[in-house]
Design a protein around this motif. Structure first.
Motif, mmCIF file in Angstrom:
data_model
loop_
_atom_site.group_PDB
_atom_site.id
_atom_site.type_symbol
_atom_site.label_atom_id
_atom_site.label_comp_id
_atom_site.label_asym_id
_atom_site.label_seq_id
_atom_site.Cartn_x
_atom_site.Cartn_y
_atom_site.Cartn_z
ATOM 1 N N ASN A 43 32.491 25.304 35.165
ATOM 2 C CA ASN A 43 31.274 25.318 34.362
ATOM 3 C C ASN A 43 30.136 24.690 35.159
ATOM 4 O O ASN A 43 30.362 24.029 36.171
ATOM 5 N N THR A 44 28.931 24.902 34.702
ATOM 6 C CA THR A 44 27.772 24.406 35.451
ATOM 7 C C THR A 44 27.667 22.891 35.430
ATOM 8 O O THR A 44 27.207 22.297 36.407
ATOM 9 N N LYS A 45 28.105 22.263 34.358
ATOM 10 C CA LYS A 45 28.068 20.794 34.309
ATOM 11 C C LYS A 45 28.935 20.205 35.421
ATOM 12 O O LYS A 45 28.523 19.275 36.116
ATOM 13 N N GLN A 46 30.112 20.763 35.621
ATOM 14 C CA GLN A 46 30.998 20.294 36.684
ATOM 15 C C GLN A 46 30.400 20.599 38.055
ATOM 16 O O GLN A 46 30.478 19.790 38.970
ATOM 17 N N ALA A 47 29.790 21.777 38.201
ATOM 18 C CA ALA A 47 29.172 22.147 39.478
ATOM 19 C C ALA A 47 28.083 21.146 39.849
ATOM 20 O O ALA A 47 28.013 20.683 40.996
ATOM 21 N N LEU A 48 27.243 20.793 38.886
ATOM 22 C CA LEU A 48 26.178 19.819 39.159
ATOM 23 C C LEU A 48 26.769 18.464 39.530
ATOM 24 O O LEU A 48 26.305 17.815 40.467
ATOM 25 N N GLY A 49 27.791 18.041 38.814
ATOM 26 C CA GLY A 49 28.445 16.770 39.135
ATOM 27 C C GLY A 49 29.052 16.781 40.528
ATOM 28 O O GLY A 49 28.974 15.794 41.265
ATOM 29 N N ASP A 50 29.667 17.905 40.896
ATOM 30 C CA ASP A 50 30.236 18.030 42.251
ATOM 31 C C ASP A 50 29.146 17.923 43.305
ATOM 32 O O ASP A 50 29.320 17.266 44.337
ATOM 33 N N PHE A 51 27.997 18.564 43.056
ATOM 34 C CA PHE A 51 26.901 18.514 44.027
ATOM 35 C C PHE A 51 26.314 17.107 44.136
ATOM 36 O O PHE A 51 25.952 16.667 45.226
ATOM 37 N N VAL A 52 26.226 16.383 43.031
ATOM 38 C CA VAL A 52 25.753 14.992 43.074
ATOM 39 C C VAL A 52 26.691 14.161 43.942
ATOM 40 O O VAL A 52 26.252 13.393 44.798
ATOM 41 N N THR A 53 27.987 14.333 43.743
ATOM 42 C CA THR A 53 28.963 13.596 44.549
ATOM 43 C C THR A 53 28.835 13.958 46.021
ATOM 44 O O THR A 53 28.826 13.083 46.891
ATOM 45 N N LEU A 54 28.708 15.250 46.313
ATOM 46 C CA LEU A 54 28.561 15.697 47.699
ATOM 47 C C LEU A 54 27.308 15.102 48.345
ATOM 48 O O LEU A 54 27.358 14.562 49.448
ATOM 49 N N MET A 84 19.575 20.817 38.529
ATOM 50 C CA MET A 84 19.789 19.537 39.232
ATOM 51 C C MET A 84 18.541 18.675 39.150
ATOM 52 O O MET A 84 18.618 17.478 38.899
ATOM 53 N N ARG A 85 17.392 19.281 39.388
ATOM 54 C CA ARG A 85 16.145 18.522 39.354
ATOM 55 C C ARG A 85 15.855 17.993 37.956
ATOM 56 O O ARG A 85 15.271 16.925 37.800
ATOM 57 N N LEU A 86 16.259 18.739 36.939
ATOM 58 C CA LEU A 86 16.062 18.279 35.565
ATOM 59 C C LEU A 86 17.048 17.177 35.181
ATOM 60 O O LEU A 86 16.673 16.168 34.596
ATOM 61 N N LYS A 87 18.311 17.379 35.489
ATOM 62 C CA LYS A 87 19.354 16.456 35.059
ATOM 63 C C LYS A 87 19.460 15.233 35.975
ATOM 64 O O LYS A 87 19.773 14.146 35.515
ATOM 65 N N TYR A 88 19.219 15.402 37.251
ATOM 66 C CA TYR A 88 19.363 14.317 38.231
ATOM 67 C C TYR A 88 18.090 14.194 39.073
ATOM 68 O O TYR A 88 18.124 14.403 40.283
ATOM 69 N N PRO A 89 16.971 13.827 38.473
ATOM 70 C CA PRO A 89 15.726 13.749 39.256
ATOM 71 C C PRO A 89 15.761 12.658 40.327
ATOM 72 O O PRO A 89 14.970 12.692 41.267
ATOM 73 N N ASN A 90 16.682 11.728 40.205
ATOM 74 C CA ASN A 90 16.797 10.663 41.201
ATOM 75 C C ASN A 90 17.572 11.122 42.438
ATOM 76 O O ASN A 90 17.583 10.435 43.455
ATOM 77 N N ILE A 91 18.207 12.281 42.376
ATOM 78 C CA ILE A 91 19.025 12.769 43.486
ATOM 79 C C ILE A 91 18.250 13.700 44.409
ATOM 80 O O ILE A 91 18.408 13.662 45.619
ATOM 81 N N ALA A 92 17.436 14.576 43.827
ATOM 82 C CA ALA A 92 16.766 15.586 44.635
ATOM 83 C C ALA A 92 15.363 15.856 44.121
ATOM 84 O O ALA A 92 15.062 15.617 42.975
ATOM 85 N N ILE A 93 14.530 16.391 45.043
ATOM 86 C CA ILE A 93 13.172 16.778 44.662
ATOM 87 C C ILE A 93 13.097 18.295 44.544
ATOM 88 O O ILE A 93 13.950 18.999 44.961
#
Length: 93
Positions: A43-54, A84-93
């Motif tokens: 699912n996309t939630k897991q994909a985003l979490g995986d990318f944050v970890t990476l 990603m930018r919406l959910k994790y703005p502290n990770i990426a621009i």
């Protein structure tokens, strides 16, 4: 992007989603798609979490915590970049 990356000393990365290509959880494609329990992470939630970890692991391992991370893509990759930018703005621009 391949032409200008060296000028900015940029690292280009094209990660693949879990369950695609070589990224098979549970050891094999057969096990990954065995039942609803094994595909629960597809699912996309897991994909985003995986990318944050990476991203955070790469930043730490490369001593690049202060370097900006720019996400881009088309179609599904573009949607993941936007989410990603919406959910994790502290990770990426």
């Amino acid at each position: 992007m391949f032409d200008i990356a060296p000028r900015y000393k940029a690292l280009l990365m094209f990660p693949e989603d879990t369950y695609y290509g070589e990224s098979m959880p549970f050891g094999s494609q057969e096990a990954a798609y065995k039942d609803t329990e094994s595909v629960a992470y597809l699912n996309t939630k897991q994909a985003l979490g995986d990318f944050v970890t990476l991203i955070t692991d790469l930043e730490r391992n490369l001593s690049a915590e202060a370097c900006p991370v720019v996400l881009f893509g088309g179609l599904y990759g573009g949607m993941l970049a936007a989410w990603m930018r919406l959910k994790y703005p502290n990770i990426a621009i």
